[in-house]
Design an enzyme around this catalytic site. Structure first.
Site, PDB file in Angstrom:
ATOM      1  N   SER A 184       7.076   5.197  17.490  1.00  0.00           N
ATOM      2  CA  SER A 184       5.734   4.746  17.853  1.00  0.00           C
ATOM      3  C   SER A 184       5.786   4.284  19.295  1.00  0.00           C
ATOM      4  O   SER A 184       6.197   3.172  19.582  1.00  0.00           O
ATOM      5  CB  SER A 184       5.307   3.602  16.930  1.00  0.00           C
TER       6      SER A 184
ATOM      7  N   CYS B 266      -2.523  -3.111  15.060  1.00  0.00           N
ATOM      8  CA  CYS B 266      -2.136  -2.801  13.682  1.00  0.00           C
ATOM      9  C   CYS B 266      -2.525  -3.914  12.715  1.00  0.00           C
ATOM     10  O   CYS B 266      -2.248  -5.089  12.951  1.00  0.00           O
ATOM     11  CB  CYS B 266      -0.633  -2.549  13.620  1.00  0.00           C
TER      12      CYS B 266
ATOM     13  N   SER C  45       9.359   6.275  10.598  1.00  0.00           N
ATOM     14  CA  SER C  45       8.665   5.876  11.824  1.00  0.00           C
ATOM     15  C   SER C  45       9.087   4.474  12.234  1.00  0.00           C
ATOM     16  O   SER C  45       9.123   3.560  11.415  1.00  0.00           O
ATOM     17  CB  SER C  45       7.155   5.926  11.570  1.00  0.00           C
TER      18      SER C  45
ATOM     19  N   CYS D 269       2.341  -5.701  16.617  1.00  0.00           N
ATOM     20  CA  CYS D 269       1.599  -4.735  17.440  1.00  0.00           C
ATOM     21  C   CYS D 269       0.100  -5.083  17.429  1.00  0.00           C
ATOM     22  O   CYS D 269      -0.479  -5.366  16.376  1.00  0.00           O
ATOM     23  CB  CYS D 269       1.811  -3.315  16.925  1.00  0.00           C
TER      24      CYS D 269
ATOM     25  N   HIS E  92       3.163   4.797  22.069  1.00  0.00           N
ATOM     26  CA  HIS E  92       1.854   4.223  22.402  1.00  0.00           C
ATOM     27  C   HIS E  92       1.628   3.877  23.874  1.00  0.00           C
ATOM     28  O   HIS E  92       0.486   3.594  24.258  1.00  0.00           O
ATOM     29  CB  HIS E  92       1.540   3.001  21.533  1.00  0.00           C
TER      30      HIS E  92
ATOM     31  N   CYS F  44       2.866   8.296   1.803  1.00  0.00           N
ATOM     32  CA  CYS F  44       3.176   7.372   2.894  1.00  0.00           C
ATOM     33  C   CYS F  44       3.493   6.022   2.261  1.00  0.00           C
ATOM     34  O   CYS F  44       2.640   5.430   1.604  1.00  0.00           O
ATOM     35  CB  CYS F  44       1.963   7.278   3.827  1.00  0.00           C
TER      36      CYS F  44
ATOM     37  N   CYS G  95       4.509  -7.445   8.067  1.00  0.00           N
ATOM     38  CA  CYS G  95       5.350  -6.958   9.165  1.00  0.00           C
ATOM     39  C   CYS G  95       5.426  -8.038  10.234  1.00  0.00           C
ATOM     40  O   CYS G  95       4.474  -8.793  10.429  1.00  0.00           O
ATOM     41  CB  CYS G  95       4.729  -5.689   9.756  1.00  0.00           C
TER      42      CYS G  95
ATOM     43  N   CYS H 263      -2.858   1.974   7.728  1.00  0.00           N
ATOM     44  CA  CYS H 263      -2.164   0.881   8.397  1.00  0.00           C
ATOM     45  C   CYS H 263      -2.509  -0.515   7.888  1.00  0.00           C
ATOM     46  O   CYS H 263      -2.960  -1.373   8.632  1.00  0.00           O
ATOM     47  CB  CYS H 263      -2.451   0.932   9.898  1.00  0.00           C
TER      48      CYS H 263
ATOM     49  N   GLU I 247       0.812  -1.217   0.000  1.00  0.00           N
ATOM     50  CA  GLU I 247       0.000   0.000   0.000  1.00  0.00           C
ATOM     51  C   GLU I 247       0.845   1.266   0.000  1.00  0.00           C
ATOM     52  O   GLU I 247       1.897   1.315   0.627  1.00  0.00           O
ATOM     53  CB  GLU I 247      -0.849   0.047   1.277  1.00  0.00           C
TER      54      GLU I 247
HETATM   55  N1  SAH Z   1       6.597   0.010  11.838  1.00  0.00           N
HETATM   56  C1  SAH Z   1       6.657   1.436  11.890  1.00  0.00           C
HETATM   57  C2  SAH Z   1       5.923   2.168  10.784  1.00  0.00           C
HETATM   58  C3  SAH Z   1       4.561   1.648  10.360  1.00  0.00           C
HETATM   59  S1  SAH Z   1       3.144   1.990  11.325  1.00  0.00           S
HETATM   60  C4  SAH Z   1       6.197   1.921  13.250  1.00  0.00           C
HETATM   61  O1  SAH Z   1       5.807   1.108  14.063  1.00  0.00           O
HETATM   62  O2  SAH Z   1       6.298   3.094  13.516  1.00  0.00           O
HETATM   63  C5  SAH Z   1       2.825   3.702  11.214  1.00  0.00           C
HETATM   64  C6  SAH Z   1       2.144   4.242  12.445  1.00  0.00           C
HETATM   65  O3  SAH Z   1       0.755   3.859  12.523  1.00  0.00           O
HETATM   66  C7  SAH Z   1       2.775   3.738  13.717  1.00  0.00           C
HETATM   67  O4  SAH Z   1       2.895   4.784  14.641  1.00  0.00           O
HETATM   68  C8  SAH Z   1       1.767   2.706  14.178  1.00  0.00           C
HETATM   69  O5  SAH Z   1       1.917   2.420  15.527  1.00  0.00           O
HETATM   70  C9  SAH Z   1       0.464   3.389  13.819  1.00  0.00           C
HETATM   71  N2  SAH Z   1      -0.706   2.515  13.790  1.00  0.00           N
HETATM   72  C10 SAH Z   1      -0.774   1.220  13.418  1.00  0.00           C
HETATM   73  N3  SAH Z   1      -2.030   0.752  13.543  1.00  0.00           N
HETATM   74  C11 SAH Z   1      -2.787   1.778  13.998  1.00  0.00           C
HETATM   75  C12 SAH Z   1      -4.178   1.924  14.308  1.00  0.00           C
HETATM   76  N4  SAH Z   1      -5.023   0.914  14.188  1.00  0.00           N
HETATM   77  N5  SAH Z   1      -4.582   3.133  14.745  1.00  0.00           N
HETATM   78  C13 SAH Z   1      -3.740   4.165  14.859  1.00  0.00           C
HETATM   79  N6  SAH Z   1      -2.434   4.099  14.572  1.00  0.00           N
HETATM   80  C14 SAH Z   1      -1.952   2.909  14.157  1.00  0.00           C
END
Ligand code: SAH
Length: 342
Positions: free
Chosen positions: A212, A117, A189, A114, A214, A103, A110, A329, A90
Site C-alpha cells: 500500500s 482508512c 497486502s 492511515c 499511496h 478478503c 488496526c 476497509c 469483517e
Molecule cells: N494493512 C494492510 C491491509 C489492509 S488495507 C495494508 O495497509 O495494505 C487494504 C487496502 O485498502 C490497503 O491498500 C489500504 O491502503 C486500502 N484502503 C484503506 N482505506 C481505503 C479507502 N478509504 N479507500 C481506498 N482504499 C483504502
C-alpha cells in the site's frame, strides 16, 4: 483451553500422542476441522471417549454471523463475524470471472493509523489467531455455498504486524488435507513494515505481495501514513527490490487516489522513477470516502494512469465492488461500533 484449529499436523500429532492416540488421528481431526465441523461430536470416526476428552480440553472456534449484506449491484457479500470473545471482524466475498475471492481480516482493528482508512479509527483491539483467519475462509464458503479459489489479506488489520499468525494461517490454508488453496492464489497486502517484508522475502513463498504505497514522496506519504515517518519511501523500495530479487514475484502497488493529495503529474513521474528496472504493477483505487475523514476521491484518475503509462508502467484501475453495502476497509465494523455507542 487449547485452540486446536491453530495447530499444524506435527503439533496435533504430538498433542494427541500425549492423550495416547495414534498418529493417524491427527489427520482425521485436521480434515474435520478444515471442513467446518462446529463441534467434536460431528467427528463420527473418533470414539465417544476421545470426543468427550477433546471437548473438555480444546476450543473449536466457529464464528457466528452478526450481520450479512449482499450487494444488489454485483452479488458481493459482506460478513460481520462475531468471534468467541464477542469481538467482530469483517470478511468480504467477491465474485469475479476467474473465481470467488475472499478478503479476510488479520487483526481486530488496526494500529497503523492511515488517514484514509476506517479500520484504524478505533485502534487495535487484538491480533487474530490462525484458527480465526481460517474460519473466515471456511465459514464464508459454507454460508455462501460459493467455492473459494482466491484469498486476499486486505481486510481489517496489518497482516505483517501479526506475522507468525499469518505464516501459520498460510501453512494451514495451503495444506492438502485442509482448504488446499495454493500460494499463487493468495495476496498479502502491507502498509510497508520493511523488516517484515525482508523476513517474508527470505521465506520465498509464491504469494503475491501488495504494498500500500499511496504516495511516492516522503512528505505526502508521512502525512497520510504514519508508518512512513520512521522508514521512508527510499527504504521501502529497497525492501521491495530485495523482495523481487529473492522471490522473482512482481509486486503490486496499491494507490488510493486522493483529491489534491497524491494525484499530481509530478507524483506520477516520481512513482514511475521509483519503479525503474523493477517489474511491478500499479493498482489505482478510487478512494472510498470515510465519513470521519476530510479526504475526497481524486478527479484525475485517468490522467494519472495515462501519465504512468507514458513511462511504461503497468497500471490498472480497481473496479469497485459492493459499493452499496459498506464493503470496504472496516466500514461495516465501524458502523456497528457507532450504532452501539448511540
Ligand atoms: N494493512 C494492510 C491491509 C489492509 S488495507 C495494508 O495497509 O495494505 C487494504 C487496502 O485498502 C490497503 O491498500 C489500504 O491502503 C486500502 N484502503 C484503506 N482505506 C481505503 C479507502 N478509504 N479507500 C481506498 N482504499 C483504502
Amino acid at each position: 483451553m487449547t485452540d486446536i484449529k491453530s495447530m499444524n499436523i506435527p503439533e496435533l500429532t504430538a498433542f494427541l500422542k500425549e492423550m495416547g492416540q495414534p498418529a493417524f488421528r491427527a489427520k482425521q481431526i485436521f480434515s474435520w476441522m478444515h471442513r467446518g465441523a462446529r463441534s467434536f461430536d460431528e467427528m463420527t470416526n473418533l470414539s465417544k471417549d476421545l470426543r468427550q476428552k477433546l471437548s473438555e480440553t480444546c476450543l473449536l472456534t466457529a464464528p457466528t454471523v452478526e450481520r450479512k449484506q449482499v450487494s444488489a449491484l454485483d452479488g458481493t457479500i459482506k460478513y460481520l463475524w462475531k468471534l468467541s470473545d464477542g469481538n467482530c471482524i469483517e470478511t468480504v466475498l467477491m465474485q469475479y470471472k476467474h473465481g470467488n475471492t475472499v478478503c479476510i481480516s488479520s487483526q481486530v482493528g488496526c494500529r497503523m493509523g492511515c488517514a484514509f482508512c476506517a479500520s484504524t479509527l478505533g485502534g487495535k483491539v487484538r491480533d487474530l489467531r490462525p484458527s480465526e483467519m481460517i474460519d473466515q475462509v471456511l465459514f464464508t464458503q459454507l454460508d455462501s455455498g460459493k467455492p473459494i479459489s482466491n484469498i486476499v489479506l486486505m481486510g481489517i488489520g496489518e497482516p505483517l504486524d501479526n506475522f507468525d499468525t499469518v505464516m501459520r494461517f498460510l501453512e494451514l490454508v495451503n495444506h492438502p488435507d485442509g482448504l488446499n488453496i495454493g500460494m499463487r492464489h493468495i495476496s498479502l497486502s502491507t502498509c510497508g513494515l520493511v523488516e517484515k517484508i525482508d523476513k517474508l522475502a527470505d521465506l520465498q513463498l509464491q504469494l503475491t505481495l501488495s504494498v500500500s504505497l499511496h504516495a511516492p514522496d516522503d512528505e505526502t506519504r508521512s502525512s497520510i501514513m504514519p508508518v512512513n515517518k520512521s522508514v521512508g519511501v527510499e527504504r521501502l523500495f529497497q525492501s521491495c527490490r530485495r523482495y523481487f530479487e529473492k522471490t522473482g514475484r512482481r509486486i503490486s502497488y496499491e494507490y488510493a487516489m486522493i483529491d489534491g493529495v497524491n494525484d499530481s503529474d509530478r507524483q506520477a513521474d516520481l512513482l514511475a522513477s521509483h519503479l525503474k528496472g523493477m517489474p511491478g504493477h500499479v493498482n489505482l483505487i478510487p478512494l472510498n470516502e470515510v465519513k470521519e475523514s476530510p479526504l475526497k476521491p481524486s478527479r484525475r484518475v485517468a490522467q494519472f494512469q495515462k501519465r504512468l503509462e507514458s513511462h511504461g508502467v503497468t497500471v490498472t484501475v480497481r473496479r469497485k465492488l459492493g459499493g452499496d453495502i459498506d464493503a470496504s476497509c472496516g466500514q461495516l465494523r465501524r458502523k456497528r461500533e457507532l450504532e452501539q455507542q448511540h
